[in-house]
Design an enzyme around this catalytic site. Structure first.
Site, mmCIF file in Angstrom:
data_model
loop_
_atom_site.group_PDB
_atom_site.id
_atom_site.type_symbol
_atom_site.label_atom_id
_atom_site.label_comp_id
_atom_site.label_asym_id
_atom_site.label_seq_id
_atom_site.Cartn_x
_atom_site.Cartn_y
_atom_site.Cartn_z
ATOM 1 N N CYS A 280 -4.516 5.920 -4.631
ATOM 2 C CA CYS A 280 -3.878 4.614 -4.445
ATOM 3 C C CYS A 280 -2.419 4.777 -4.881
ATOM 4 O O CYS A 280 -2.149 5.017 -6.066
ATOM 5 C CB CYS A 280 -4.595 3.555 -5.283
ATOM 6 N N GLY B 232 -1.131 2.071 -7.112
ATOM 7 C CA GLY B 232 -1.833 2.236 -8.391
ATOM 8 C C GLY B 232 -1.221 3.360 -9.217
ATOM 9 O O GLY B 232 -1.086 3.245 -10.443
ATOM 10 N N HIS C 191 -2.204 -4.731 -10.329
ATOM 11 C CA HIS C 191 -2.952 -3.611 -10.923
ATOM 12 C C HIS C 191 -3.238 -3.864 -12.391
ATOM 13 O O HIS C 191 -2.360 -4.315 -13.131
ATOM 14 C CB HIS C 191 -2.142 -2.313 -10.793
ATOM 15 N N GLU D 85 -10.339 0.033 -6.017
ATOM 16 C CA GLU D 85 -9.377 -0.801 -5.288
ATOM 17 C C GLU D 85 -9.962 -2.152 -4.914
ATOM 18 O O GLU D 85 -11.081 -2.229 -4.379
ATOM 19 C CB GLU D 85 -8.942 -0.104 -3.998
ATOM 20 N N CYS E 9 0.861 -1.187 0.000
ATOM 21 C CA CYS E 9 0.000 0.000 0.000
ATOM 22 C C CYS E 9 0.896 1.235 0.000
ATOM 23 O O CYS E 9 1.595 1.500 0.981
ATOM 24 C CB CYS E 9 -0.890 -0.008 1.242
HETATM 25 N N1 LIG Z 1 -6.451 -2.470 -2.273
HETATM 26 C C1 LIG Z 1 -5.050 -2.768 -2.390
HETATM 27 C C2 LIG Z 1 -4.272 -2.425 -1.152
HETATM 28 C C3 LIG Z 1 -4.222 -0.943 -0.826
HETATM 29 C C4 LIG Z 1 -3.472 -0.094 -1.861
HETATM 30 C C5 LIG Z 1 -3.370 1.344 -1.420
HETATM 31 N N2 LIG Z 1 -4.534 2.083 -1.276
HETATM 32 C C6 LIG Z 1 -2.200 2.113 -2.010
HETATM 33 O O1 LIG Z 1 -2.115 3.318 -1.688
HETATM 34 O O2 LIG Z 1 -1.339 1.547 -2.674
HETATM 35 C C7 LIG Z 1 -4.865 -4.280 -2.690
HETATM 36 O O3 LIG Z 1 -5.716 -5.099 -2.312
HETATM 37 O O4 LIG Z 1 -3.853 -4.633 -3.297
#
Ligand SMILES: N[C@@H](CCC[C@H](N)C(=O)O)C(=O)O
Length: 283
Positions: free
Chosen positions: A227, A230, A169, A218, A76
Site C-alpha cells: 500500500c 500506507g 491510515h 486495507e 492510492c
Molecule cells: N484502500 C485504500 C485505497 C487504496 C490504497 C492503495 N493500495 C495504495 O497503494 O495507496 C483506501 O480505501 O483508502
C-alpha cells in the site's frame, strides 16, 4: 454483450484493473458494481479494485480508485505509479513529469525510464501529510493530532498514530510483524467507531532508523501485498515519533518502496509499476 477494455497492472503486487476513460465510457452509477465484479477472483478478473484513468480540467490526468468492495478511495500510491507508467508507456503523454488529480488532491509524478525507454520507476510527490483528526476523519477534538494514542479495540489496547495521505491510515508499531494477526485485528480497527469513514491499518516493525517491515489491512480490500499511501503514512508516523530518519526503505510483502519526508514538508515515494495483461471484460 457490453465489452470493457482493461489493463491489469500492479505496484509491488498491489493489483488493480485499469480502465482508460479516453477510450471507454462507464456510467457513474455503475462504477461501484463494476469494481466489485471485475475484482472477483472467481467470476471476474481478480484484483484489489478498479482504477479509472481520465482527463482532468485541473491536472494532466485524473485517477479514480475503487476498492474491491466498491467503495471509492481518495488516493492510492501504487495506483499513482501505475497510472504514471500507463500514460507514458501507452503514449498518452511524452512528458516525463506531469500532474495527476485524485480526490485527495493533485500530485506530481516523475517517471524514470529503463534501457528499453519504458517506465521502470516512478517518483510521486505525495504532498504534505495531514495529521489533524478532522483530516482523517476521526472522532475527538477536530484540531488535535493522534500520535501514539491508545485505542481500545474489543478489550485490547493498540497504540496508534493517525496520518492522512489524502486517505486515512492508522499506524501501529509492533515488535514483530510476523506475529500480528493482520486479518483478525485489521477489520476491527478498520470499522472502529472512532473512524466514521473507516481506516487503512498498518503494522510496522522498525528494523533500524532507515528501514521498516510493513504489513497492511486495507480499507475496502483487506490484506494486500503493498500500500503506497500506507508506506508514506508509516514513514511519517515513524519520523514524527523519532523512531526513523527522513529517508526510509519500506519492506512490503510485494517488494520495497523508498519514502522520503523532505524538509519542504512533502512526502516522496519511489518504486516500480508493471503491466500484467490487457483484455476485454464481458459485462
Ligand atoms: N484502500 C485504500 C485505497 C487504496 C490504497 C492503495 N493500495 C495504495 O497503494 O495507496 C483506501 O480505501 O483508502
Amino acid at each position: 454483450m457490453n465489452r470493457l477494455k482493461f489493463s491489469k497492472m500492479h505496484g509491488l503486487g498491489n493489483n488493480y484493473i485499469y480502465v482508460n476513460l479516453f477510450e471507454e465510457t462507464l456510467r457513474e452509477e455503475e462504477l461501484p458494481e463494476i469494481a466489485v465484479r471485475v475484482s472477483n477472483v472467481n467470476t471476474g478478473i481478480g484484483s484489489d479494485g478498479m482504477i479509472l484513468i481520465g482527463p482532468s480540467d485541473k491536472a494532466d490526468f485524473r485517477m479514480r480508485v475503487f476498492n474491491n468492495d466498491g467503495s471509492e478511495a481518495k488516493n492510492c500510491g501504487n495506483g499513482l505509479r501505475s497510472v504514471a507508467k500507463y500514460v507514458y508507456d501507452r503514449g498518452l503523454t511524452d512528458k516525463q513529469s506531469f500532474h495527476i488529480e485524485t480526490l485527495g488532491g493533485i500530485v506530481e509524478a516523475k517517471v524514470h525510464l529503463g534501457d528499453d525507454k519504458r517506465v521502470k520507476l516512478v517518483t510521486v510527490d505525495m504532498g504534505a501529510p495531514r495529521l489533524l483528526k478532522k483530516d482523517l476523519p476521526m472522532e475527538g477534538d477536530p484540531n488535535s493530532t493522534t500520535i501514539l494514542e491508545t485505542l481500545d479495540v474489543q478489550g485490547t489496547s493498540y497504540t496508534i498514530t493517525a496520518v492522512s495521505m489524502g486517505n486515512p491510515h492508522a499506524v501501529i508499531f509492533v515488535e514483530d510483524v510476523e506475529q500480528v494477526d493482520v486479518a483478525g485485528i485489521g477489520p476491527n480497527i478498520e470499522h472502529h467507531p472512532v473512524f466514521p469513514e473507516r481506516v487503512n491499518v498498518e503494522f510496522i516493525q522498525v528494523v533500524n532508523r532507515g528501514e521498516i517491515i510493513f504489513r497492511v489491512w486495507e480499507r475496502g480490500s483487506g490484506i494486500t501485498q503493498a500500500c503506497g499511501t500506507g508506506a508514506c503514512a508509516a514513514a511519517v508516523a515513524g519520523i514524527l515519533t523519532e523512531k526513523l530518519d527522513r529517508k526510509v526503505l519500506v519492506h512490503l510483502l510485494g517488494g520495497d518502496l523508498e519514502i522520503e519526508w523532505n524538509e519542504n514538508g512533502h512526502v516522496y515515494m519511489t518504486g516500480p509499476a508493471e503491466f500484467i495483461c490487457d483484455g476485454v471484460f464481458y459485462r
